[in-house]
Motif scaffolding. Sequence first.
Motif, PDB file in Angstrom:
ATOM      1  N   LEU A  97      -0.842 -19.770  62.116  1.00  0.00           N
ATOM      2  CA  LEU A  97       0.566 -20.140  61.985  1.00  0.00           C
ATOM      3  C   LEU A  97       1.306 -20.131  63.313  1.00  0.00           C
ATOM      4  N   THR A  98       0.873 -19.290  64.244  1.00  0.00           N
ATOM      5  CA  THR A  98       1.535 -19.264  65.550  1.00  0.00           C
ATOM      6  C   THR A  98       0.884 -20.220  66.551  1.00  0.00           C
ATOM      7  N   SER A  99      -0.431 -20.443  66.406  1.00  0.00           N
ATOM      8  CA  SER A  99      -1.151 -21.315  67.346  1.00  0.00           C
ATOM      9  C   SER A  99      -2.227 -22.113  66.620  1.00  0.00           C
ATOM     10  N   PRO A 100      -1.838 -23.116  65.821  1.00  0.00           N
ATOM     11  CA  PRO A 100      -2.834 -23.850  65.039  1.00  0.00           C
ATOM     12  C   PRO A 100      -3.866 -24.581  65.882  1.00  0.00           C
ATOM     13  N   GLU A 101      -3.543 -24.838  67.139  1.00  0.00           N
ATOM     14  CA  GLU A 101      -4.482 -25.554  68.012  1.00  0.00           C
ATOM     15  C   GLU A 101      -5.714 -24.714  68.363  1.00  0.00           C
ATOM     16  N   LEU A 102      -5.681 -23.410  68.071  1.00  0.00           N
ATOM     17  CA  LEU A 102      -6.829 -22.552  68.357  1.00  0.00           C
ATOM     18  C   LEU A 102      -8.047 -22.888  67.485  1.00  0.00           C
ATOM     19  N   GLY A 103      -7.824 -23.479  66.327  1.00  0.00           N
ATOM     20  CA  GLY A 103      -8.930 -23.842  65.447  1.00  0.00           C
ATOM     21  C   GLY A 103      -9.787 -24.942  66.050  1.00  0.00           C
ATOM     22  N   LEU A 104     -11.039 -24.976  65.643  1.00  0.00           N
ATOM     23  CA  LEU A 104     -11.967 -25.991  66.131  1.00  0.00           C
ATOM     24  C   LEU A 104     -11.824 -27.263  65.304  1.00  0.00           C
ATOM     25  N   ASP A 105     -11.793 -28.403  65.976  1.00  0.00           N
ATOM     26  CA  ASP A 105     -11.703 -29.688  65.290  1.00  0.00           C
ATOM     27  C   ASP A 105     -12.980 -29.967  64.518  1.00  0.00           C
ATOM     28  N   LEU A 106     -12.820 -30.487  63.319  1.00  0.00           N
ATOM     29  CA  LEU A 106     -13.960 -30.907  62.505  1.00  0.00           C
ATOM     30  C   LEU A 106     -14.039 -32.420  62.549  1.00  0.00           C
ATOM     31  N   GLY A 107     -15.213 -32.935  62.434  1.00  0.00           N
ATOM     32  CA  GLY A 107     -15.419 -34.380  62.368  1.00  0.00           C
ATOM     33  C   GLY A 107     -16.272 -34.662  61.157  1.00  0.00           C
ATOM     34  N   LYS A 108     -17.407 -35.301  61.376  1.00  0.00           N
ATOM     35  CA  LYS A 108     -18.357 -35.524  60.281  1.00  0.00           C
ATOM     36  C   LYS A 108     -19.342 -34.378  60.225  1.00  0.00           C
ATOM     37  N   LYS A 109     -19.566 -33.853  59.049  1.00  0.00           N
ATOM     38  CA  LYS A 109     -20.550 -32.790  58.829  1.00  0.00           C
ATOM     39  C   LYS A 109     -21.366 -33.181  57.612  1.00  0.00           C
ATOM     40  N   ASN A 110     -22.649 -33.405  57.805  1.00  0.00           N
ATOM     41  CA  ASN A 110     -23.544 -33.793  56.697  1.00  0.00           C
ATOM     42  C   ASN A 110     -22.947 -34.914  55.844  1.00  0.00           C
ATOM     43  N   LEU A 119     -14.512 -35.008  57.755  1.00  0.00           N
ATOM     44  CA  LEU A 119     -13.492 -33.968  57.855  1.00  0.00           C
ATOM     45  C   LEU A 119     -12.591 -34.208  59.073  1.00  0.00           C
ATOM     46  N   SER A 120     -12.497 -35.451  59.482  1.00  0.00           N
ATOM     47  CA  SER A 120     -11.658 -35.809  60.623  1.00  0.00           C
ATOM     48  C   SER A 120     -10.216 -35.406  60.341  1.00  0.00           C
ATOM     49  N   GLY A 121      -9.570 -34.848  61.334  1.00  0.00           N
ATOM     50  CA  GLY A 121      -8.182 -34.419  61.195  1.00  0.00           C
ATOM     51  C   GLY A 121      -8.043 -32.999  60.665  1.00  0.00           C
ATOM     52  N   LEU A 122      -9.172 -32.358  60.336  1.00  0.00           N
ATOM     53  CA  LEU A 122      -9.139 -30.983  59.848  1.00  0.00           C
ATOM     54  C   LEU A 122      -9.631 -30.041  60.945  1.00  0.00           C
ATOM     55  N   LYS A 123      -9.258 -28.784  60.815  1.00  0.00           N
ATOM     56  CA  LYS A 123      -9.691 -27.750  61.750  1.00  0.00           C
ATOM     57  C   LYS A 123     -10.296 -26.597  60.969  1.00  0.00           C
ATOM     58  N   LYS A 124     -11.064 -25.761  61.682  1.00  0.00           N
ATOM     59  CA  LYS A 124     -11.614 -24.562  61.058  1.00  0.00           C
ATOM     60  C   LYS A 124     -11.380 -23.388  61.981  1.00  0.00           C
TER      61      LYS A 124
END
Length: 106
Positions: free
Chosen positions: A33-46, A50-55
């Motif tokens: 919530l304070t730094s959402p950019e810290l999450g890793l970008d997701l793309g295609k997985k299997n 998941l483009s546009g999502l983070k984990k």
Amino acid sequence: MYEYKFHPEAEKELKKLNKSVQILFTKTLKKILTSPELGLDLGKKNNIDLSGLKKMYFDHKRYRVVYQVLEEEIVIHLIAIGKRDKMEVYEKAGERVEKWTCTKKN
């Protein structure tokens, strides 16, 4: 600081976790919530797009939360919470992002 919304199924997943893991999730959520950019970008997985999502990982990388940042609303959508086992958390996220309905949490 961002607000957040749970996908109803992600909220159920969180409630199924034991209390100590829920506490670790809460700490991770505060980081998101304070730094959402810290999450890793997701793309295609299997073959799941998941483009546009983070984990972000928590509990020593045993669990992950998959989320989407909506800058125009200043909202974090929490889409799926769970272990990576057999890509299950990513499959759920892929399905849910297509039919997004959520409940607002403050």
